[in-house]
Scaffold this motif. Structure first.
Motif, PDB file in Angstrom:
ATOM      1  N   THR A  82     -36.542 -20.316  46.634  1.00  0.00           N
ATOM      2  CA  THR A  82     -35.395 -19.450  46.904  1.00  0.00           C
ATOM      3  C   THR A  82     -34.921 -19.615  48.336  1.00  0.00           C
ATOM      4  O   THR A  82     -33.720 -19.665  48.604  1.00  0.00           O
ATOM      5  CB  THR A  82     -35.769 -17.988  46.614  1.00  0.00           C
ATOM      6  N   ASP A 111     -30.446 -19.429  40.941  1.00  0.00           N
ATOM      7  CA  ASP A 111     -31.805 -18.991  41.251  1.00  0.00           C
ATOM      8  C   ASP A 111     -32.441 -18.364  40.017  1.00  0.00           C
ATOM      9  O   ASP A 111     -32.155 -17.220  39.684  1.00  0.00           O
ATOM     10  CB  ASP A 111     -31.783 -17.992  42.407  1.00  0.00           C
ATOM     11  N   GLU A 112     -33.303 -19.107  39.358  1.00  0.00           N
ATOM     12  CA  GLU A 112     -33.995 -18.629  38.152  1.00  0.00           C
ATOM     13  C   GLU A 112     -33.037 -17.882  37.217  1.00  0.00           C
ATOM     14  O   GLU A 112     -33.294 -16.732  36.867  1.00  0.00           O
ATOM     15  CB  GLU A 112     -35.165 -17.722  38.537  1.00  0.00           C
TER      16      GLU A 112
HETATM   17 MG   LIG Z   1     -37.516 -17.150  44.254  1.00  0.00          MG
END
Ligand SMILES: [Mg+2]
Ligand SMILES: Nc1ncnc2c1ncn2[C@@H]1O[C@H](COP(=O)(O)OP(=O)(O)OP(=O)(O)O)[C@@H](O)[C@H]1O
Lengths: 270, 367
Positions: free
Chosen positions: B50, B165-166
């Motif tokens: 991240t 992000d995910e």
């Molecule tokens: Mg992360």
């Protein structure tokens, strides 16, 4: 089904202690007698009529309204800044700073009043006026404002601001277009609560008021005259009605804010 | 995996470090991502994925090192002035706005007329399969729908790079699989460079043109999915991606060939590409994927290499069965995956079997 009757009885007694005296206000306010005593003599609105024609009362009311309005705006503005910093930002010494901001919540009002009086008269040598009352009221309102607004800000997804900036907004644009609308109900709630606190305050106003008294100070002055007691009852009835109305509106806005953010309610004032 | 990258990298990171106080979150990241690539950052929790993504987006400034996007140095360029857009893990859909207002949020400074913007919003919603949802309240959407809105909201701005992000981790398994396929299609259609953060190795293998595996702020390996799977350059990468049997072995050079003697299996000559991190003569470790091993069932014959063993554990998956087979002289049992073909019985624990292996599926893991 009889489980918890003790708690229930406690709650009933508690509420009775809290509200029974207040219920006496309208009782005597509409009573056609100059002395506050049972039995009641008859229905009358003459005390309210008398209020309507008392010029000094109107001045005090106007004073109080001005002070309460300015205080509510100032305290809420500062509260928004503090709550925004407290929930969305991270900086060194954050928890300590927030602890100090909340301190006036637990200090006795008279201590704050005396301290502020010393600052105003001895340190700065200023004349007492509406401005000094506003300054002092702002100080005592800020913790309440922060407590309300913290709730509103904590409900926000911390990514909202970054998402708005990612989509091309400046930091201010992100605040104005996303954060502000989402915490708006909290802001209204804070404005109303601060308004009520300022309007109801006696101790601080008593110390810091200038030539023109605020409403509670004026009422206190009236208590020296025994025959003015029914007048106070009538005035009290009006003030209580206004306060409760504002509180209900404030709570409505707070709940709406929670619903708008699509979240579960977790406490509040009502 | 049919992208045709142009020559110059779109994104270039040079020796990027990031410190959070004492914590060294990124430890010298060198990275080049080409235009049109679907690139994944894969790694365990806390490895800095991240942080790296947010550095590219402009939400974190690198402590040192440089970042260029499309040839432009990004130092001092704020997030709102970068040609990147991000899909947040929480999606960050603004709950007080409608779906259309969310998607059109980034067009506020766009000089186009209202009608044109409305058309762009409608097209963008159409693209993510939410045509006709514009008037809905955003807070009433399901997880999958929120994700689509977040995608539409980012893609409407035609960024050079889309950062994710995910994005699928909040969805249930079925929905996740659907969205994986849809994301790949979407990326092919729009031709925008995607950088995806994930800790799900399967997702990375399925979706990416190239994967970077990260551990503790470093990129351990960067390769296309097949190379990443077949030729991991370290034990750690090998074990992070899929299941890998690790066996002690001895390596030697014989007449310009690398020969490894694998404990319990035997000797075999390997090609240089089977040792991606190089090989030193002496003790080392080799890896073998479970599906490159097989069990010789009764009646089957092979001309491949064999090793005798005993079934230690059986895990039945329906289409597959996983066997742990103990081989004399090897401490860890070998995991072998077998397709449950017609006529193949599921063996019982304790069955004596022959394990079929092939030196071409060995990979030497000297690190
Ligand atoms: Mg992360
Ligand atoms: N703002 C911050 N301040 C201090 N430390 C941070 C900050 N952001 C991240 N870190 C630390 O940096 C490391 C990497 O964080 P990062 O969020 O990049 O991990 P990640 O690979 O995305 O993990 P996950 O899969 O759990 O999301 C973590 O150890 C984290 O605690």
């Amino acid at each position: 089904m009889k489980k918890g009757w003790g708690l229930r009885a406690y709650a009933v007694i508690y509420l009775a202690f809290l509200y029974a005296p207040i219920l006496l206000l309208p009782l005597f306010a509409f009573n056609d007698a100059a002395i506050i005593a049972f039995p009641l003599s008859g229905f009358s609105t003459r005390w309210f009529e008398q209020l309507w024609t008392t010029q000094a009362l109107h001045d005090a009311l106007q004073n109080s309204l001005i002070i309460a309005t300015v205080t509510a705006v100032l305290a809420t503005t500062l509260g928004v800044c503090a709550a925004r910093a407290g929930t969305l930002a991270n900086f060194p010494g954050k928890s300590g700073a927030l602890g100090f901001i909340m301190l006036p919540l637990v200090l006795p009002e008279i201590v704050i009043a005396v301290a502020l009086l010393i600052v105003v008269r001895q340190v700065f040598d200023l004349e007492l006026s509406n401005l000094t009352v506003i300054a002092a009221h702002t100080v005592i309102c800020i913790p309440f404002s922060i407590a309300i607004l913290n709730g509103a800000f904590q409900n926000l997804d911390p990514s909202f601001e970054e998402a708005a900036m990612d989509l091309g907004e400046t930091r201010w644009g992100a605040f104005r277009l996303v954060i502000l609308p989402l915490v708006f109900p909290g802001i209204v709630s804070s404005l109303l609560i601060c308004f009520i606190i300022s309007l109801d305050d006696f101790v601080i106003a008593q110390f810091l008021t200038g030539a023109n008294p605020t409403m509670p100070v004026y009422i206190y002055g009236l208590t020296r005259f025994v025959d003015a007691l029914p007048l106070i009852m009538a005035l009290g009835t009006i003030l209580v009605t206004i306060s409760i109305t504002l509180l209900v509106i404030a709570e409505y806005f707070r709940r709406r804010g929670v619903a708008r953010a699509g979240l579960k309610d977790s406490g509040g004032f009502l | 995996m049919t992208y045709s990258p142009s020559a110059a990298p779109l994104i270039q990171l040079r020796d990027v470090h990031k410190h959070y106080g004492d914590y060294h979150a990124l430890r010298g990241i060198d990275l080049e991502i080409k235009k049109g690539e679907f690139f994944s950052l894969l790694g365990p929790s806390g490895c800095g994925k991240t942080t790296l993504l947010r550095t590219i987006a402009g939400f974190e400034a690198p402590s040192s090192g440089s970042l260029t996007i499309d040839g432009r140095d990004m130092a001092g360029v704020a997030a709102n002035h970068r040609p990147t857009n991000m899909v947040f893990q929480s999606y960050a859909i603004f709950p007080h706005l409608s779906v259309a207002e969310n998607v059109g949020f980034g067009l506020r400074r766009d000089p186009r007329s209202k009608a044109e913007k409305a058309r762009a919003v409608a097209e963008s919603l159409e693209m993510v399969g939410l045509g006709g949802y514009g008037a809905r309240a955003a807070h009433a959407l399901s997880g999958g729908q929120r994700q689509r809105v977040a995608l539409a909201r980012a893609l409407i701005l035609k960024p050079k790079v889309l950062l994710l992000d995910e994005p699928l981790s909040a969805l249930d398994k079925k929905m996740r699989e659907t969205m994986q396929v849809e994301l790949i299609k979407l990326q092919r259609n729009v031709g925008i460079t995607f950088i995806l953060v994930t800790h799900d190795q399967e997702e990375a293998l399925i979706m990416s043109d190239r994967i970077a595996v990260m551990f503790e702020g470093n990129i351990a390996q960067m390769a296309d999915p097949e190379t990443m799977y077949r030729r991991p350059n370290s034990r750690r990468v090998a074990e992070f991606i899929g299941k890998m049997n690790l066996l002690p072995a001895t390596a030697a050079m014989e007449r310009n060939r690398i020969v490894v003697d694998v404990a319990g299996l035997g000797r075999g000559a390997i090609e240089p590409d089977q040792a991606p991190s190089g090989v030193q003569p002496g003790a080392t470790t080799v890896g073998i994927r479970p599906e490159t091993l097989s069990i010789l069932f009764p009646g089957e014959t092979t001309d491949r290499r064999l090793a005798a063993g005993t079934v230690d554990e059986v895990v039945y998956f329906g289409d597959m069965t996983y066997y742990d087979v103990r081989i004399p002289g090897v401490e860890q049992p070998l995991t072998i995956s077998m397709k449950n073909l017609i006529g193949r019985p599921v063996l019982d624990v304790g069955a004596v079997t022959q394990v079929v292996w092939d030196e071409r599926s060995l990979v030497v893991l000297s690190r």
